[in-house]
Design a protein around this motif. Sequence first.
Motif, PDB file in Angstrom:
ATOM      1  N   ASN A 160       0.551  -1.435   0.021  1.00  0.00           N
ATOM      2  CA  ASN A 160      -0.109  -0.209  -0.374  1.00  0.00           C
ATOM      3  C   ASN A 160       0.787   1.043   0.079  1.00  0.00           C
ATOM      4  O   ASN A 160       0.560   2.061  -0.240  1.00  0.00           O
ATOM      5  N   SER A 161       2.273   0.985   0.195  1.00  0.00           N
ATOM      6  CA  SER A 161       3.035   2.084  -0.042  1.00  0.00           C
ATOM      7  C   SER A 161       4.524   1.815   0.034  1.00  0.00           C
ATOM      8  O   SER A 161       4.796   0.544  -0.145  1.00  0.00           O
ATOM      9  N   CYS A 162       5.798   3.044  -0.569  1.00  0.00           N
ATOM     10  CA  CYS A 162       6.540   3.000  -0.933  1.00  0.00           C
ATOM     11  C   CYS A 162       7.349   2.337   0.338  1.00  0.00           C
ATOM     12  O   CYS A 162       7.981   1.454   1.193  1.00  0.00           O
ATOM     13  N   MET A 201      20.000  13.605   1.977  1.00  0.00           N
ATOM     14  CA  MET A 201      19.158  13.868   1.027  1.00  0.00           C
ATOM     15  C   MET A 201      17.489  12.879   0.162  1.00  0.00           C
ATOM     16  O   MET A 201      17.696  12.172  -0.697  1.00  0.00           O
ATOM     17  N   THR A 202      17.302  12.894   0.981  1.00  0.00           N
ATOM     18  CA  THR A 202      15.673  12.060   1.122  1.00  0.00           C
ATOM     19  C   THR A 202      14.314  11.659   1.950  1.00  0.00           C
ATOM     20  O   THR A 202      14.294  13.112   2.555  1.00  0.00           O
ATOM     21  N   PHE A 203      13.369  11.667   1.061  1.00  0.00           N
ATOM     22  CA  PHE A 203      12.186  11.605   2.422  1.00  0.00           C
ATOM     23  C   PHE A 203      12.083  10.830   3.727  1.00  0.00           C
ATOM     24  O   PHE A 203      13.223   9.843   3.413  1.00  0.00           O
ATOM     25  N   ALA A 204      11.549  11.169   4.695  1.00  0.00           N
ATOM     26  CA  ALA A 204      11.867  10.873   5.393  1.00  0.00           C
ATOM     27  C   ALA A 204      11.638   9.016   5.380  1.00  0.00           C
ATOM     28  O   ALA A 204      12.196   8.593   6.566  1.00  0.00           O
ATOM     29  N   ALA A 205      10.567   8.498   4.874  1.00  0.00           N
ATOM     30  CA  ALA A 205      10.752   7.113   4.626  1.00  0.00           C
ATOM     31  C   ALA A 205      12.140   6.539   4.436  1.00  0.00           C
ATOM     32  O   ALA A 205      11.495   5.878   5.030  1.00  0.00           O
ATOM     33  N   SER A 206      12.567   6.756   3.931  1.00  0.00           N
ATOM     34  CA  SER A 206      13.902   5.899   3.460  1.00  0.00           C
ATOM     35  C   SER A 206      14.551   5.706   5.106  1.00  0.00           C
ATOM     36  O   SER A 206      15.379   4.585   5.182  1.00  0.00           O
ATOM     37  N   ALA A 207      14.357   7.006   5.972  1.00  0.00           N
ATOM     38  CA  ALA A 207      15.771   6.633   7.278  1.00  0.00           C
ATOM     39  C   ALA A 207      14.452   5.999   8.347  1.00  0.00           C
ATOM     40  O   ALA A 207      14.515   5.150   9.448  1.00  0.00           O
ATOM     41  N   GLU A 247      17.045  -0.619  -2.383  1.00  0.00           N
ATOM     42  CA  GLU A 247      17.001   0.170  -2.563  1.00  0.00           C
ATOM     43  C   GLU A 247      15.654   0.674  -3.064  1.00  0.00           C
ATOM     44  O   GLU A 247      14.715   0.332  -2.751  1.00  0.00           O
ATOM     45  N   ASP A 248      15.869   2.330  -2.719  1.00  0.00           N
ATOM     46  CA  ASP A 248      14.429   3.114  -2.323  1.00  0.00           C
ATOM     47  C   ASP A 248      14.048   3.792  -4.231  1.00  0.00           C
ATOM     48  O   ASP A 248      15.416   4.641  -4.473  1.00  0.00           O
ATOM     49  N   ALA A 249      13.652   3.274  -5.200  1.00  0.00           N
ATOM     50  CA  ALA A 249      12.485   3.590  -5.906  1.00  0.00           C
ATOM     51  C   ALA A 249      11.414   4.529  -6.582  1.00  0.00           C
ATOM     52  O   ALA A 249      11.377   4.220  -6.859  1.00  0.00           O
ATOM     53  N   ALA A 250      11.765   4.958  -5.330  1.00  0.00           N
ATOM     54  CA  ALA A 250      10.137   5.994  -5.235  1.00  0.00           C
ATOM     55  C   ALA A 250       9.875   7.009  -6.444  1.00  0.00           C
ATOM     56  O   ALA A 250       9.304   6.740  -6.893  1.00  0.00           O
ATOM     57  N   HIS A 251      11.311   7.368  -6.303  1.00  0.00           N
ATOM     58  CA  HIS A 251      11.461   8.038  -8.388  1.00  0.00           C
ATOM     59  C   HIS A 251      11.670   7.505  -9.077  1.00  0.00           C
ATOM     60  O   HIS A 251      11.693   8.334  -9.890  1.00  0.00           O
ATOM     61  N   PHE A 288       3.811   4.485  -6.106  1.00  0.00           N
ATOM     62  CA  PHE A 288       3.021   4.244  -6.957  1.00  0.00           C
ATOM     63  C   PHE A 288       1.776   5.873  -6.079  1.00  0.00           C
ATOM     64  O   PHE A 288       1.009   5.613  -6.073  1.00  0.00           O
ATOM     65  N   TYR A 289       2.537   6.396  -5.730  1.00  0.00           N
ATOM     66  CA  TYR A 289       2.043   7.346  -4.537  1.00  0.00           C
ATOM     67  C   TYR A 289       1.331   9.280  -5.716  1.00  0.00           C
ATOM     68  O   TYR A 289       1.785   8.516  -7.276  1.00  0.00           O
ATOM     69  N   ALA A 290       1.098   9.548  -5.451  1.00  0.00           N
ATOM     70  CA  ALA A 290      -0.394  10.630  -5.960  1.00  0.00           C
ATOM     71  C   ALA A 290       0.898  11.501  -7.041  1.00  0.00           C
ATOM     72  O   ALA A 290       0.364  11.868  -8.197  1.00  0.00           O
ATOM     73  N   THR A 291       1.793  11.795  -6.653  1.00  0.00           N
ATOM     74  CA  THR A 291       2.688  12.627  -7.759  1.00  0.00           C
ATOM     75  C   THR A 291       3.727  11.958  -8.871  1.00  0.00           C
ATOM     76  O   THR A 291       4.378  12.655  -9.090  1.00  0.00           O
ATOM     77  N   LYS A 292       3.615  10.210  -8.703  1.00  0.00           N
ATOM     78  CA  LYS A 292       5.189   8.987  -8.844  1.00  0.00           C
ATOM     79  C   LYS A 292       4.455   9.452 -10.874  1.00  0.00           C
ATOM     80  O   LYS A 292       3.742  10.096 -10.934  1.00  0.00           O
ATOM     81  N   ASN A 293       5.280   8.604 -11.062  1.00  0.00           N
ATOM     82  CA  ASN A 293       5.510   8.220 -12.804  1.00  0.00           C
ATOM     83  C   ASN A 293       4.437   8.114 -13.119  1.00  0.00           C
ATOM     84  O   ASN A 293       3.461   8.047 -14.188  1.00  0.00           O
ATOM     85  N   GLU A 343      -2.004   5.706  -3.988  1.00  0.00           N
ATOM     86  CA  GLU A 343      -1.236   5.606  -2.446  1.00  0.00           C
ATOM     87  C   GLU A 343      -0.729   4.064  -3.540  1.00  0.00           C
ATOM     88  O   GLU A 343      -2.257   3.183  -4.125  1.00  0.00           O
ATOM     89  N   GLY A 344      -0.160   3.478  -2.973  1.00  0.00           N
ATOM     90  CA  GLY A 344       0.623   2.487  -3.653  1.00  0.00           C
ATOM     91  C   GLY A 344       1.937   2.008  -3.558  1.00  0.00           C
ATOM     92  O   GLY A 344       2.851   3.000  -3.481  1.00  0.00           O
ATOM     93  N   GLY A 345       2.361   0.740  -3.872  1.00  0.00           N
ATOM     94  CA  GLY A 345       3.570   0.171  -3.988  1.00  0.00           C
ATOM     95  C   GLY A 345       4.104  -1.000  -4.529  1.00  0.00           C
ATOM     96  O   GLY A 345       3.755  -1.657  -4.446  1.00  0.00           O
TER      97      GLY A 345
HETATM   98  C1  LIG Z   1      12.801   8.959  -2.525  1.00  0.00           C
HETATM   99  C2  LIG Z   1      11.098   8.633  -1.397  1.00  0.00           C
HETATM  100  N1  LIG Z   1      11.791   7.179  -0.591  1.00  0.00           N
HETATM  101  C3  LIG Z   1      10.310   6.837   0.055  1.00  0.00           C
HETATM  102  C4  LIG Z   1       8.657   7.306  -0.085  1.00  0.00           C
HETATM  103  C5  LIG Z   1       7.806   6.975   0.163  1.00  0.00           C
HETATM  104  O1  LIG Z   1       6.345   6.425  -0.422  1.00  0.00           O
HETATM  105  P1  LIG Z   1       5.107   5.602  -0.760  1.00  0.00           P
HETATM  106  O2  LIG Z   1       4.775   7.965  -0.506  1.00  0.00           O
HETATM  107  O3  LIG Z   1       4.909   5.093  -1.224  1.00  0.00           O
HETATM  108  O4  LIG Z   1       5.298   5.025   1.029  1.00  0.00           O
HETATM  109  C6  LIG Z   1       9.118   8.455  -1.460  1.00  0.00           C
HETATM  110  C7  LIG Z   1       7.211   9.132  -1.236  1.00  0.00           C
HETATM  111  O5  LIG Z   1       7.366  10.588  -2.110  1.00  0.00           O
HETATM  112  C8  LIG Z   1      10.405   9.316  -1.559  1.00  0.00           C
HETATM  113  O6  LIG Z   1       9.748  10.377  -2.090  1.00  0.00           O
END
Ligand SMILES: Cc1ncc(COP(=O)(O)O)c(C=O)c1O
Length: 388
Positions: A56-58, A82-88, A153-157, A180-185, A190-192
Amino acid sequence: MRETFLNYSLPDIDSDEVYSVKDVLLSGWLAKGPKTIEFEKRFAEYVGAKYAIGVNSCTAALHLSLYAAGVGHGDEVITTPMTFAASANTIIQVGATPVFVDINESGCIDVNKIENRITSKTKAIVPVHYSGQACDLDVIYTLADKYNLFVSEDAAHAIDTYYKGNRIGNNPKGAVSYSFYATKNLSTGEGGMLVTDNETLANRVRVLVTHGMSRNAWNRYDKGGSWMYDIIEPGFKYNMFDLQAALGLVQLERMDEMQLKRKELITLYEVGLSDIKGLTLPKPSEYTEHSWHLYIVHVDENETGITRDEFIERLKEYNIGTSVHFIPVHLMSYYRRTYGYKEGDFPLAEKWFNEIVSLPLYSKMTHKDVNDVIEAVRKIIALQSSYI
Ligand SMILES: Cc1ncc(COP(=O)(O)O)c(C=O)c1O
């Protein structure tokens, strides 16, 4: 000046997506079922991986990958600030400690600085394919071999990012997580997806993704299924469901078309902005083909006479939306408080953060939209520095 506000990102949804979702809505099966299974299969083929598990999300995929690999309390995991908080955050959620390594000139983790931070506690590396460019994976996989590390690997982008001619998704040392969040390619709102070539890991993730149950609902409620199940281990409620997959299947079919459109828009930006002094455009390293998830420019305050924050405010006055990717994670209050991080710890990430702006980019944008951005940027900088 444009009359309507231009968002920095919008999903690209067509009538095919609407019909696909409608079919599932009327099918009588909304939860995880045949559409999710089909999407997992198609996505695995698209990225060249053996196994794919819809989530349901990355964030869920990142968490599951580390958890299923056995990373836990007392361990250290290397990633980028230099990433979104989710990676950490997901490193902390498995009980491990995030160890940051500064970035290189393209905004990705500086692979030459990783080895210095490896200790006897290091169990994994979470490289982030920042903005849609690949990290230097050969170096990361070599370190993983040498020190027996898992690579998540964080391949959100990075849906449709290439590294040395191969699409991201084929990781011999671990797993790859997509958003597969709303802003993604490619978007399902929401999704992953978690992909891996490791069968043992895939089997464990499949169980963990729905509570640790031996059978998911589709296996139980379909004709020929059995109501009986066991809990093999305490898992999570992280699964994708068929409404998301119905969207994802159509989006995946439209990926080539949508990516072509992004590349067309990038060419317009490059032609329209490349001669502006003090504005630096993205320069992907030679080993990567960019997915163009984000179009990040740098504003040099000394050359343009305008700060990054003022630049964003002025663009807003021109009805242009922007974003900033990202505030370095080590500067967030929890990270400062818990790990003692402070300003100056990762100078390249901090300098990068102070200069960057993500300009609008999405496949539904028109040429006129891009030209409006270009015109606004040129006017703002010309007014400040009388450069035109
Ligand atoms: C680099 C990075 N990793 C992880 C995420 C988390 O993705 P999600 O919103 O699908 O959980 C994002 C979200 O934008 C992101 O930019």
